[in-house]
Design a protein around this motif. Sequence first.
Motif, PDB file in Angstrom:
ATOM      1  N   ILE A   1       0.893  -1.156   0.000  1.00 57.21           N
ATOM      2  CA  ILE A   1       0.000   0.000   0.000  1.00 57.21           C
ATOM      3  C   ILE A   1       0.934   1.209   0.000  1.00 57.21           C
ATOM      4  CG2 ILE A   1      -1.783   1.272   1.238  1.00 57.21           C
ATOM      5  CD1 ILE A   1      -2.600  -1.421   2.532  1.00 57.21           C
ATOM      6  N   ASP A   2       1.003   1.916  -1.112  1.00 57.23           N
ATOM      7  CA  ASP A   2       2.010   2.959  -1.305  1.00 57.23           C
ATOM      8  C   ASP A   2       1.339   4.271  -1.705  1.00 57.23           C
ATOM      9  OD1 ASP A   2       4.223   4.494  -1.904  1.00 57.23           O
ATOM     10  OD2 ASP A   2       5.017   3.129  -3.416  1.00 57.23           O
ATOM     11  N   GLY A   3       1.491   5.297  -0.870  1.00 53.30           N
ATOM     12  CA  GLY A   3       1.003   6.631  -1.209  1.00 53.30           C
ATOM     13  C   GLY A   3      -0.503   6.765  -1.265  1.00 53.30           C
ATOM     14  N   CYS A   4      -1.226   5.972  -0.492  1.00 54.31           N
ATOM     15  CA  CYS A   4      -2.695   6.005  -0.528  1.00 54.31           C
ATOM     16  C   CYS A   4      -3.264   6.827   0.627  1.00 54.31           C
ATOM     17  CB  CYS A   4      -3.257   4.590  -0.416  1.00 54.31           C
ATOM     18  SG  CYS A   4      -2.813   3.530  -1.790  1.00 54.31           S
ATOM     19  N   MET A   5      -4.480   7.326   0.432  1.00 55.25           N
ATOM     20  CA  MET A   5      -5.203   7.964   1.523  1.00 55.25           C
ATOM     21  C   MET A   5      -6.418   7.110   1.840  1.00 55.25           C
ATOM     22  SD  MET A   5      -6.881  11.725   2.057  1.00 55.25           S
ATOM     23  CE  MET A   5      -5.408  12.468   2.727  1.00 55.25           C
ATOM     24  N   ILE A   6      -6.439   6.569   3.045  1.00 52.60           N
ATOM     25  CA  ILE A   6      -7.558   5.760   3.531  1.00 52.60           C
ATOM     26  C   ILE A   6      -8.046   6.492   4.778  1.00 52.60           C
ATOM     27  CG2 ILE A   6      -8.284   3.490   4.327  1.00 52.60           C
ATOM     28  CD1 ILE A   6      -5.720   2.417   2.822  1.00 52.60           C
ATOM     29  N   ASP A   7      -9.005   7.374   4.584  1.00 50.78           N
ATOM     30  CA  ASP A   7      -9.385   8.339   5.615  1.00 50.78           C
ATOM     31  C   ASP A   7     -10.781   8.053   6.144  1.00 50.78           C
ATOM     32  OD1 ASP A   7      -9.139  10.511   7.264  1.00 50.78           O
ATOM     33  OD2 ASP A   7      -9.473  11.994   5.696  1.00 50.78           O
ATOM     34  N   TYR A   8     -10.959   8.211   7.448  1.00 51.48           N
ATOM     35  CA  TYR A   8     -12.243   7.999   8.130  1.00 51.48           C
ATOM     36  C   TYR A   8     -12.864   6.658   7.749  1.00 51.48           C
ATOM     37  CZ  TYR A   8     -12.255  12.780   9.821  1.00 51.48           C
ATOM     38  OH  TYR A   8     -11.934  13.942  10.453  1.00 51.48           O
ATOM     39  N   CYS A   9     -12.037   5.642   7.668  1.00 48.47           N
ATOM     40  CA  CYS A   9     -12.487   4.313   7.259  1.00 48.47           C
ATOM     41  C   CYS A   9     -13.379   3.708   8.347  1.00 48.47           C
ATOM     42  CB  CYS A   9     -11.269   3.434   7.029  1.00 48.47           C
ATOM     43  SG  CYS A   9     -11.638   1.882   6.268  1.00 48.47           S
ATOM     44  N   ASP A  10     -14.490   3.111   7.929  1.00 52.84           N
ATOM     45  CA  ASP A  10     -15.398   2.486   8.892  1.00 52.84           C
ATOM     46  C   ASP A  10     -14.945   1.091   9.300  1.00 52.84           C
ATOM     47  OD1 ASP A  10     -17.079   4.649   9.119  1.00 52.84           O
ATOM     48  OD2 ASP A  10     -18.403   3.987   7.520  1.00 52.84           O
ATOM     49  N   LYS A  11     -14.005   0.521   8.604  1.00 53.93           N
ATOM     50  CA  LYS A  11     -13.397  -0.758   8.983  1.00 53.93           C
ATOM     51  C   LYS A  11     -11.889  -0.579   8.925  1.00 53.93           C
ATOM     52  CE  LYS A  11     -17.123  -3.274   9.313  1.00 53.93           C
ATOM     53  NZ  LYS A  11     -17.551  -3.794  10.591  1.00 53.93           N
ATOM     54  N   PRO A  12     -11.191  -1.057   9.939  1.00 48.63           N
ATOM     55  CA  PRO A  12      -9.736  -0.897   9.927  1.00 48.63           C
ATOM     56  C   PRO A  12      -9.088  -1.796   8.881  1.00 48.63           C
ATOM     57  CG  PRO A  12     -10.406  -2.281  11.755  1.00 48.63           C
ATOM     58  CD  PRO A  12     -11.667  -1.776  11.106  1.00 48.63           C
ATOM     59  N   ILE A  13      -7.831  -1.521   8.605  1.00 48.29           N
ATOM     60  CA  ILE A  13      -7.054  -2.438   7.782  1.00 48.29           C
ATOM     61  C   ILE A  13      -6.722  -3.630   8.663  1.00 48.29           C
ATOM     62  CG2 ILE A  13      -4.849  -2.800   6.616  1.00 48.29           C
ATOM     63  CD1 ILE A  13      -4.960   0.093   5.736  1.00 48.29           C
ATOM     64  N   GLN A  14      -7.125  -4.806   8.226  1.00 45.72           N
ATOM     65  CA  GLN A  14      -6.893  -6.033   8.976  1.00 45.72           C
ATOM     66  C   GLN A  14      -5.962  -6.926   8.169  1.00 45.72           C
ATOM     67  OE1 GLN A  14     -10.746  -7.661  10.282  1.00 45.72           O
ATOM     68  NE2 GLN A  14     -11.571  -5.646   9.820  1.00 45.72           N
ATOM     69  N   ILE A  15      -4.803  -7.220   8.744  1.00 49.78           N
ATOM     70  CA  ILE A  15      -3.800  -8.038   8.065  1.00 49.78           C
ATOM     71  C   ILE A  15      -3.717  -9.356   8.827  1.00 49.78           C
ATOM     72  CG2 ILE A  15      -1.390  -8.176   7.359  1.00 49.78           C
ATOM     73  CD1 ILE A  15      -1.388  -5.043   7.500  1.00 49.78           C
ATOM     74  N   TYR A  16      -4.242 -10.423   8.214  1.00 48.97           N
ATOM     75  CA  TYR A  16      -4.340 -11.728   8.867  1.00 48.97           C
ATOM     76  C   TYR A  16      -3.501 -12.775   8.153  1.00 48.97           C
ATOM     77  CZ  TYR A  16      -8.578 -10.116  11.325  1.00 48.97           C
ATOM     78  OH  TYR A  16      -9.478  -9.449  12.100  1.00 48.97           O
ATOM     79  N   SER A  17      -2.737 -13.545   8.924  1.00 51.03           N
ATOM     80  CA  SER A  17      -2.013 -14.718   8.418  1.00 51.03           C
ATOM     81  C   SER A  17      -1.281 -14.410   7.117  1.00 51.03           C
ATOM     82  CB  SER A  17      -2.980 -15.894   8.236  1.00 51.03           C
ATOM     83  OG  SER A  17      -3.587 -16.200   9.473  1.00 51.03           O
ATOM     84  N   GLN A  18      -0.656 -13.266   7.080  1.00 50.16           N
ATOM     85  CA  GLN A  18      -0.009 -12.756   5.880  1.00 50.16           C
ATOM     86  C   GLN A  18       1.487 -12.990   5.956  1.00 50.16           C
ATOM     87  OE1 GLN A  18      -1.414 -11.332   3.192  1.00 50.16           O
ATOM     88  NE2 GLN A  18       0.585 -11.048   2.282  1.00 50.16           N
ATOM     89  N   ASP A  19       2.107 -13.397   4.869  1.00 56.20           N
ATOM     90  CA  ASP A  19       3.557 -13.546   4.808  1.00 56.20           C
ATOM     91  C   ASP A  19       4.117 -12.465   3.890  1.00 56.20           C
ATOM     92  OD1 ASP A  19       6.186 -14.240   4.780  1.00 56.20           O
ATOM     93  OD2 ASP A  19       5.904 -16.202   3.880  1.00 56.20           O
ATOM     94  N   GLY A  20       4.389 -11.306   4.448  1.00 56.57           N
ATOM     95  CA  GLY A  20       5.008 -10.219   3.701  1.00 56.57           C
ATOM     96  C   GLY A  20       4.036  -9.143   3.310  1.00 56.57           C
ATOM     97  N   GLY A  21       4.453  -7.897   3.485  1.00 52.92           N
ATOM     98  CA  GLY A  21       3.647  -6.767   3.059  1.00 52.92           C
ATOM     99  C   GLY A  21       4.224  -5.461   3.570  1.00 52.92           C
ATOM    100  N   THR A  22       3.937  -4.380   2.831  1.00 50.00           N
ATOM    101  CA  THR A  22       4.479  -3.074   3.168  1.00 50.00           C
ATOM    102  C   THR A  22       3.411  -1.997   3.029  1.00 50.00           C
ATOM    103  OG1 THR A  22       6.644  -3.746   2.340  1.00 50.00           O
ATOM    104  CG2 THR A  22       6.285  -1.386   2.599  1.00 50.00           C
ATOM    105  N   ILE A  23       3.344  -1.126   4.024  1.00 51.30           N
ATOM    106  CA  ILE A  23       2.565   0.107   3.956  1.00 51.30           C
ATOM    107  C   ILE A  23       3.603   1.220   3.982  1.00 51.30           C
ATOM    108  CG2 ILE A  23       0.888   1.584   5.124  1.00 51.30           C
ATOM    109  CD1 ILE A  23      -0.305  -1.012   6.352  1.00 51.30           C
ATOM    110  N   CYS A  24       3.624   2.095   2.947  1.00 54.21           N
ATOM    111  CA  CYS A  24       4.717   3.057   2.835  1.00 54.21           C
ATOM    112  C   CYS A  24       4.330   4.272   1.985  1.00 54.21           C
ATOM    113  CB  CYS A  24       5.930   2.373   2.207  1.00 54.21           C
ATOM    114  SG  CYS A  24       5.647   1.770   0.533  1.00 54.21           S
ATOM    115  N   GLY A  25       5.316   5.112   1.731  1.00 51.44           N
ATOM    116  CA  GLY A  25       5.195   6.191   0.757  1.00 51.44           C
ATOM    117  C   GLY A  25       4.251   7.311   1.138  1.00 51.44           C
ATOM    118  N   GLY A  26       4.190   7.623   2.427  1.00 51.37           N
ATOM    119  CA  GLY A  26       3.300   8.698   2.840  1.00 51.37           C
ATOM    120  C   GLY A  26       1.842   8.292   2.908  1.00 51.37           C
ATOM    121  N   THR A  27       1.563   7.001   2.957  1.00 52.90           N
ATOM    122  CA  THR A  27       0.185   6.531   3.089  1.00 52.90           C
ATOM    123  C   THR A  27      -0.434   7.117   4.353  1.00 52.90           C
ATOM    124  OG1 THR A  27       0.553   4.507   1.838  1.00 52.90           O
ATOM    125  CG2 THR A  27      -1.243   4.463   3.421  1.00 52.90           C
ATOM    126  N   TYR A  28      -1.684   7.535   4.245  1.00 53.78           N
ATOM    127  CA  TYR A  28      -2.432   8.152   5.340  1.00 53.78           C
ATOM    128  C   TYR A  28      -3.596   7.229   5.679  1.00 53.78           C
ATOM    129  CZ  TYR A  28      -5.172  11.810   7.750  1.00 53.78           C
ATOM    130  OH  TYR A  28      -5.890  12.545   8.657  1.00 53.78           O
TER     131      TYR A  28
END
Length: 131
Positions: A11-38
Motif C-alpha cells: 500500500i504505497d502513497g494512498c489515503m484511507i481516511d475515516y475508514c469504517d473498517k480498519p485495515i486487517q492483516i491476517y495470516s499474511q507472509d510479507g507486506g508493506t505500507i509506505c510512501g506517505g500513506t495516510y
Amino acid sequence: FIIQYTDDFTIDGCMIDYCDKPIQIYSQDGGTICGGTYISSRTENPAILIAKSPKAIPPTTTKNIKIKDSYILGHYTGDTFSCIAISDATNVKIGGNEITFYTEYGLKYERVTHLYVSDNNFNFVAKVIDL
C-alpha cells in the motif's frame, strides 16, 4: 479492508481516511505500507490490526510486515483508540511514521517475536472529561 493469505502486498502513497473498517492483516507472509500513506479509522478500533486469522485452521502467524514513512491516525469517538495493534506476529518493522490522535496506545502488541520500532513520532491525545 482485509488482507490475508497472499504472497505479498504493498500500500504505497494512498489515503484511507475515516475508514469504517480498519485495515486487517491476517495470516499474511510479507507486506508493506509506505510512501506517505495516510490511514485513519472513524468507527472501529484500531486503524491497523495485524494478527493471525481467527478463521484459519490451523492458525498461521502473520510475518514480515513493514509500516514505514506513513501517517496512522485515530478519529474514533468511542472510549479508547489505538492506532496499531499487533498480536501473534513475527518480524514486524515500524519506522519513520507519524502515529497520532490515539487515546489508548499508539502501538499495542502482544505475542510478537522480532518487533522493530524506530524513528516514529508518537502523539497521544488526552480525552476531555465533562465534570
